[in-house]
Design a protein around this motif. Structure first.
Motif, mmCIF file in Angstrom:
data_model
loop_
_atom_site.group_PDB
_atom_site.id
_atom_site.type_symbol
_atom_site.label_atom_id
_atom_site.label_comp_id
_atom_site.label_asym_id
_atom_site.label_seq_id
_atom_site.Cartn_x
_atom_site.Cartn_y
_atom_site.Cartn_z
ATOM 1 N N LEU A 66 42.691 34.506 12.897
ATOM 2 C CA LEU A 66 43.548 35.686 12.823
ATOM 3 C C LEU A 66 43.628 36.211 11.390
ATOM 4 O O LEU A 66 43.444 37.404 11.135
ATOM 5 N N LEU A 67 43.841 35.318 10.437
ATOM 6 C CA LEU A 67 43.948 35.718 9.036
ATOM 7 C C LEU A 67 42.594 36.115 8.453
ATOM 8 O O LEU A 67 42.527 36.988 7.587
ATOM 9 N N LYS A 68 41.513 35.514 8.937
ATOM 10 C CA LYS A 68 40.163 35.934 8.523
ATOM 11 C C LYS A 68 39.910 37.369 8.964
ATOM 12 O O LYS A 68 39.317 38.159 8.253
ATOM 13 N N HIS A 69 40.354 37.683 10.168
ATOM 14 C CA HIS A 69 40.165 39.034 10.693
ATOM 15 C C HIS A 69 41.014 40.044 9.924
ATOM 16 O O HIS A 69 40.609 41.177 9.717
ATOM 17 N N PHE A 70 42.197 39.612 9.486
ATOM 18 C CA PHE A 70 43.127 40.490 8.784
ATOM 19 C C PHE A 70 42.651 40.829 7.377
ATOM 20 O O PHE A 70 42.551 42.004 7.008
ATOM 21 N N LYS A 71 42.365 39.819 6.574
ATOM 22 C CA LYS A 71 41.975 40.067 5.172
ATOM 23 C C LYS A 71 41.080 38.932 4.681
ATOM 24 O O LYS A 71 41.509 38.062 3.908
ATOM 25 N N PRO A 72 39.814 38.921 5.101
ATOM 26 C CA PRO A 72 38.935 37.789 4.800
ATOM 27 C C PRO A 72 38.717 37.555 3.314
ATOM 28 O O PRO A 72 38.571 36.413 2.877
ATOM 29 N N GLU A 73 38.701 38.612 2.524
ATOM 30 C CA GLU A 73 38.428 38.449 1.094
ATOM 31 C C GLU A 73 39.568 37.773 0.340
ATOM 32 O O GLU A 73 39.394 37.334 -0.789
ATOM 33 N N SER A 74 40.741 37.652 0.969
ATOM 34 C CA SER A 74 41.908 37.046 0.302
ATOM 35 C C SER A 74 42.265 35.675 0.844
ATOM 36 O O SER A 74 43.190 35.047 0.359
ATOM 37 N N LEU A 75 41.541 35.210 1.861
ATOM 38 C CA LEU A 75 41.888 33.952 2.510
ATOM 39 C C LEU A 75 41.352 32.752 1.739
ATOM 40 O O LEU A 75 40.173 32.690 1.407
ATOM 41 N N LEU A 76 42.239 31.798 1.461
ATOM 42 C CA LEU A 76 41.884 30.563 0.789
ATOM 43 C C LEU A 76 42.240 29.399 1.708
ATOM 44 O O LEU A 76 43.398 29.260 2.110
ATOM 45 N N LEU A 77 41.275 28.581 2.049
ATOM 46 C CA LEU A 77 41.546 27.396 2.858
ATOM 47 C C LEU A 77 41.796 26.237 1.910
ATOM 48 O O LEU A 77 40.917 25.852 1.142
ATOM 49 N N ALA A 78 43.019 25.682 1.952
ATOM 50 C CA ALA A 78 43.385 24.595 1.018
ATOM 51 C C ALA A 78 43.074 23.238 1.620
ATOM 52 O O ALA A 78 43.016 23.046 2.786
#
Length: 185
Positions: free
Chosen positions: A173-185
């Motif tokens: 869901l968050l990848k679809h929303f704003k993939p360039e800002s997603l950080l997987l910790a």
């Protein structure tokens, strides 16, 4: 071609015509192209959401997170009764294309229902610098942290009882929303 006012990677102001961010070197033309492909200017639609007793913000367990193509909305909800995404297929796979999302007749109704909700927070895409998501462990909780241009952080805890399916759905869901800002910790 659309113009960006801020770097989607670091939030630094950029000038029209810049190809790369002067602060972090992010490729701005690629971000603009991706944005034009995935968004129709002015038309908001619901991408998806989740309501779960395994999400928490503050002391209240039971939280809902909803995502449109333009914003993220958090709603405190013990019963998770705002939008029934399980019945409408919301916990299934994210549609492959924006066209598939727009064809869903329930999307407009979901957006109207979201407007009526008592919102705990509402963050617009252009104001979000980063989204960090950490998977919960067996004992330790995970989290989603939205960081804004002003430095504000909005944190949602992902309790250790959150299922793998729900976690994967949140990531997609968050990848679809704003993939360039997603950080997987």
């Amino acid at each position: 071609m659309a113009e960006l006012k801020f770097c989607p990677n670091c939030g630094h102001p950029v000038e029209p015509g810049d190809k790369y961010c002067a602060n972090c070197g992010y490729h701005l033309e690629e971000a603009i192209t991706r944005r034009e492909i995935t968004e129709t200017p002015g038309e908001e639609y619901v991408i998806g959401g989740i309501s779960s007793g395994d999400l928490r913000r503050g002391l209240l367990a039971g939280y809902s997170l909803y995502v449109t193509n333009m914003r993220v909305v958090g709603v405190k909800s013990k019963k998770a009764a705002l939008l029934d995404f399980v019945k409408s297929g919301g916990l299934g796979a994210i549609p492959a294309t924006v066209a598939e999302i727009k064809k869903d007749p329930n999307r407009e109704k979901l957006l109207r229902e979201l407007e009526k909700a008592k919102k705990d927070f509402e963050l617009y895409k252009d104001n979000i610098v980063s989204i960090e998501i950490k998977k919960p462990g067996f004992i330790k909780a995970g989290h989603i942290i939205f960081r804004t241009r002003s430095g504000e952080e909005v944190k949602i805890q992902l309790l250790s009882s959150l299922g793998d399916r729900e976690y994967k759905y949140l990531v997609e869901l968050l990848k679809h929303f704003k993939p360039e800002s997603l950080l997987l910790a």
